[in-house]
Design an enzyme around this catalytic site. Structure first.
Site, PDB file in Angstrom:
ATOM      1  N   PRO A   2     -51.536 -38.027  30.372  1.00  0.00           N
ATOM      2  CA  PRO A   2     -51.206 -39.389  30.811  1.00  0.00           C
ATOM      3  C   PRO A   2     -49.734 -39.702  30.577  1.00  0.00           C
ATOM      4  CG  PRO A   2     -53.253 -39.362  29.568  1.00  0.00           C
ATOM      5  CD  PRO A   2     -52.658 -37.987  29.447  1.00  0.00           C
ATOM      6  N   GLU A   3     -49.100 -40.275  31.580  1.00  0.00           N
ATOM      7  CA  GLU A   3     -47.682 -40.630  31.494  1.00  0.00           C
ATOM      8  C   GLU A   3     -47.540 -42.145  31.465  1.00  0.00           C
ATOM      9  OE1 GLU A   3     -45.399 -38.354  34.338  1.00  0.00           O
ATOM     10  OE2 GLU A   3     -46.663 -36.599  34.058  1.00  0.00           O
ATOM     11  N   LYS A  54     -44.865 -43.952  26.674  1.00  0.00           N
ATOM     12  CA  LYS A  54     -46.074 -43.158  26.495  1.00  0.00           C
ATOM     13  C   LYS A  54     -46.877 -43.591  25.273  1.00  0.00           C
ATOM     14  CE  LYS A  54     -44.803 -38.860  28.825  1.00  0.00           C
ATOM     15  NZ  LYS A  54     -44.783 -37.391  28.687  1.00  0.00           N
ATOM     16  N   ASN A 176     -44.523 -34.806  33.479  1.00  0.00           N
ATOM     17  CA  ASN A 176     -44.364 -33.657  34.367  1.00  0.00           C
ATOM     18  C   ASN A 176     -44.459 -34.004  35.845  1.00  0.00           C
ATOM     19  OD1 ASN A 176     -43.718 -30.946  34.361  1.00  0.00           O
ATOM     20  ND2 ASN A 176     -45.833 -30.269  34.493  1.00  0.00           N
TER      21      ASN A 176
END
Length: 390
Positions: A2-3, A54, A176
């Site tokens: 999770p970002e 985050k 990513n």
């Protein structure tokens, strides 16, 4: 993993789902979790959430007259690879619900659960954001931009831009898939030096002759990298749902896949950076690309392999003969060093070679056939879940 957008969507879910609920009792932790116990008990309290980059902060606030008398308690969560929040009936807890907050009577008893299948997620007591993380790319854009441009002398910007974008001291919330989408939109090679890319932004000043509306239009039509670090995560938030995380519905995930332009999409190339993370891109990787690294293209189903694809996307090695077939054919069994370490990992042609421990003397062949040449197997590698700066 999770970002930033997923953490933001999780905070929105908690606030919406728990807005009218009153929680009560103790906070319950699963016995298998290595995270700290949460020493909180109240007969009636509310739960609210706030995301920053985050991280997500959960605040437990006792209602007036609640027993025992006590002040609020805040917890800061980092989701790791599979963390999420779910609100479920208390008698139907999902697997891997490692922290549970129960509603108070009357009414059906519910549980707000922090669910984490792989148990890389973490929570800290006290409510303080992790030291060293920069401003949030979503909610603190001006501070985020200033923090990056003010610190371009930092060694982090000696690295390729794709690696610098994962440094949470400067890009808190970028991960990513976001870095791939941002660089793709600007046609920036992922392995261009970060300082080279960002120093140009220090000189960028809008013409004083432009009106405010003209300046806004120019930004929208020609955004720079730091502006996209803010606007691209906002696009994911606007998709709604729970993002691309493990609790996303099929509809959520389909919308997310349709939104992606680069990350994991057919026709794109990929390389591993120095941290072992895969970066997706199109075109030239840039001057700081890993030496000897071969870019591999993601192919659509049913696509035919052409000569260029055969160079850029080499097929995995053929499977070795089974033990029975080897015995039947008089071949030696494979040793552990010659086999891939595990079957659940994707074969990685670019992984480092297994070092040789010494040369063996060549044994004469017992059959009339020539002994086949041994092939050293590549060591499959896991993409790191999260560094201390992720």
């Amino acid at each position: 993993m999770p970002e930033g957008p997923e953490l933001h969507l999780a905070s929105h879910f908690v606030n919406e789902a728990c807005r009218e609920l009153v929680f009560g009792g103790c906070v319950e932790k699963s016995p298998v979790s290595r995270n700290p116990e949460v020493p909180f008990e109240s007969s009636a309290y509310h739960i609210a959430a706030l995301a920053r980059g985050k991280e997500l902060r959960l605040t437990l606030s006792p209602l007036p007259g609640a027993q025992p008398p006590r002040g609020p308690l805040a917890l800061v969560f980092r989701f790791g690879m599979t963390g999420s929040f779910q609100l479920v009936p208390s008698d139907a807890l999902p697997p891997h619900a490692h922290l549970r907050f129960y509603t108070a009577p009357p009414g059906p008893r519910l549980a707000l659960c922090f669910v984490d299948v792989r148990r890389f997620g973490h929570w800290d007591l006290g409510g303080k954001w992790q030291p060293g993380r920069g401003p949030c790319v979503l909610l603190e854009y001006e501070q985020f931009r200033e923090n990056v441009l003010r610190n371009l002398a930092d060694k982090a910007f000696d690295r390729p831009i794709c690696e610098a974008l994962l440094d949470q001291r400067f890009f808190n919330g970028i991960g990513n898939y976001l870095r791939a989408e941002i660089l793709y939109r600007l046609r920036i090679p992922p392995f261009e030096k970060a300082r080279t890319v960002l120093e140009a932004l220090q000189q960028r000043r809008p013409s004083p002759e432009l009106t405010l509306s003209q300046k806004i239009r120019a930004k929208l039509q020609n955004p720079d990298l730091l502006e996209l670090c803010h606007s691209v995560p906002k696009e994911v938030v606007q998709l709604g749902g729970k993002g691309y995380g493990p609790e996303s519905t099929e509809e959520d995930f389909a919308a997310f896949q349709a939104w992606l332009r680069c990350y994991g999409t057919p026709g794109m190339s990929s390389l591993r950076d120095r941290q072992g993370r895969t970066i997706w891109f199109q075109g030239d990787p840039g001057p700081l690309a890993p030496k000897g690294g071969k870019s591999r293209k993601k192919k659509s189903k049913g696509a035919q392999r052409g000569p260029e694809d055969q160079v850029e996307n080499p097929p995995p090695p053929n499977k070795a003969p089974s033990r029975k077939r080897r015995a039947r054919r008089g071949l030696p069994e494979q040793t552990a060093a010659q086999q891939p370490e595990g079957t659940s990992l994707q074969w990685d042609p670019e992984a480092p070679r297994v070092p040789e421990k010494g040369k063996r003397r060549r044994q004469p062949a017992t059959s009339g056939r020539r002994r086949p040449q041994k092939i050293k197997a590549d060591t499959p590698s896991l993409e790191p879940e999260e560094t201390s700066a992720s």
